[in-house]
Design an enzyme around this catalytic site. Structure first.
Site, short mmCIF file in Angstrom:
data_model
loop_
_atom_site.label_atom_id
_atom_site.label_comp_id
_atom_site.label_asym_id
_atom_site.label_seq_id
_atom_site.Cartn_x
_atom_site.Cartn_y
_atom_site.Cartn_z
N ASP A 57 0.84 -1.19 0.00
CA ASP A 57 0.00 0.00 0.00
C ASP A 57 0.88 1.24 0.00
O ASP A 57 1.99 1.24 0.56
CB ASP A 57 -0.90 0.02 1.24
CG ASP A 57 -1.89 -1.13 1.25
OD1 ASP A 57 -2.09 -1.76 0.19
OD2 ASP A 57 -2.46 -1.40 2.33
N GLN A 58 0.39 2.32 -0.58
CA GLN A 58 1.21 3.52 -0.73
C GLN A 58 1.80 4.03 0.58
O GLN A 58 2.97 4.42 0.62
CB GLN A 58 0.40 4.62 -1.43
CG GLN A 58 1.24 5.84 -1.78
CD GLN A 58 0.60 6.72 -2.84
OE1 GLN A 58 -0.19 6.25 -3.65
NE2 GLN A 58 0.93 8.00 -2.83
#
Length: 227
Positions: A57-58
């Site tokens: 995930d970012q």
């Protein structure tokens, strides 16, 4: 996590793979400003083949492997699908689990409009089985440091499964945690193990999170079972 000059730390590279530490806040996808794009610029090879075979995930940082050829990408992707690519994470929970270790099992759906996973009542078109194992390593001031081993790979799985039990990851406001200082959220890809796509040798790469919030609350070295 990046060096002071902004360079992405590269742990290992050869003709078939590149293993690096993705900084929190950088997108894993191959798009402008994404991890492969930044690595190409860093290597000075605009046309370099760098293929994403798994994602973080970012807001999450840590160890990632990228393939440097189409065939390497195919073989690594096959390991991901067959659960031969082993992933282990460290997470900081807002709260402390009742059990010191256990397995979390849920049906997880994903709301594409809100970009948020949720615990579903059962299987369905948008709901898939999710399973992880965890172990509480340390507890400090109402926060728990846990080791997490993924048994499935669902979008936002670790974040959603703990949040569904009232234990959102530190700094993960999307899943109900209060805002905290620091970079990213309390989730770090600590270990990747897989078969090298060319030699077949089992390889393992590890890295610890930076000494910033929320990680600085804990004594990270040495951790039990750390290679």
């Amino acid at each position: 996590m990046a060096d002071r000059d902004g360079a992405i730390p590269v742990l290992y590279q050869d003709r078939r793979i590149l293993v690096c530490l993705k900084p929190p806040g950088v997108c894993s996808a191959d798009q402008p400003g994404g991890l492969p794009d930044r690595l190409r610029a860093q290597l000075g090879e605009e046309a370099a083949c760098l293929r994403t075979v798994h994602r973080l995930d970012q807001p999450v940082g840590g160890v990632m492997v990228l393939a440097r050829s189409r065939e390497a990408a195919r073989r690594l992707s096959s390991q991901v699908a067959g659960r031969r690519l082993e992933k282990e994470y460290l997470a900081v929970l807002t709260g402390v689990p009742e059990e010191r270790e256990g397995v979390l099992c849920d049906w997880l759906g994903y709301d594409r409009r809100l970009r948020r996973a949720y615990r579903a009542d059962g299987p369905g078109r948008e709901a898939r089985w999710a399973e992880l194992a965890y172990q509480v390593l340390q507890v400090r001031d109402g926060f728990a440091l846990v080791r997490v081993q993924l048994r499935t790979g669902r979008t936002h799985q670790i974040r959603a499964q703990f949040a569904a039990r009232g234990l959102p990851l530190a700094g993960d406001q999307k899943y109900g945690a209060p805002e905290t200082e620091g970079t990213g959220i309390g989730l770090w890809s600590r270990l990747l193990a897989f078969d090298h796509p060319q030699t077949g040798e089992r390889v393992c790469f590890t890295a610890m999170p930076p000494q910033t919030e929320p990680w600085s609350r804990f004594d990270l070295a040495p951790l039990p079972g750390t290679p």
